[in-house]
Design a protein around this motif. Structure first.
Motif, short mmCIF file in Angstrom:
data_model
loop_
_atom_site.label_atom_id
_atom_site.label_comp_id
_atom_site.label_asym_id
_atom_site.label_seq_id
_atom_site.Cartn_x
_atom_site.Cartn_y
_atom_site.Cartn_z
N PRO A 84 0.91 -0.96 0.05
CA PRO A 84 -0.10 0.06 0.00
C PRO A 84 0.84 1.53 -0.06
N PRO A 85 0.59 1.88 -0.19
CA PRO A 85 1.23 3.52 -0.71
C PRO A 85 1.30 4.13 0.57
N SER A 86 2.70 4.89 1.12
CA SER A 86 2.84 5.12 2.40
C SER A 86 2.30 6.52 2.69
N ARG A 87 1.47 6.58 3.41
CA ARG A 87 1.14 7.53 3.69
C ARG A 87 2.58 8.72 4.59
#
Length: 88
Positions: A84-87
């Motif tokens: 998942p994309p990092s925040r």
């Protein structure tokens, strides 16, 4: 275009430009030729960029592989792991 349409365009051109019609036609022809050359150059440039991009792309990796084990050969699916994309 039909003969009638061409005739009508010709009559309008004669009415608008009169004696200057040959010069206007010549100028129009030069402008059209220049526009066509520019369009052709643009198409060649786009094609070369697309060809360059497809040549540089990575080869397609197989989606399945054969794994040997004690129970016999089996086929496993090979896919990239989802991260998942990092925040940030």
């Amino acid at each position: 275009m039909s003969f009638g349409e061409i005739f009508l365009i010709g009559m309008i051109a004669v009415l608008l430009f009169g004696k200057d019609l040959p010069q206007v036609g010549k100028k129009f022809g030069k402008t059209y030729a220049e526009l066509k050359r520019s369009y052709d150059a643009f198409q060649r440039e786009v094609r070369s960029v697309v060809n360059e991009a497809t040549d540089m792309s990575e080869p397609v990796k197989p989606t399945k592989k054969v794994v040997s084990s004690e129970d016999g050969d089996r086929i496993e699916s090979v896919a990239p792991k989802f991260e998942p994309p990092s925040r940030d």
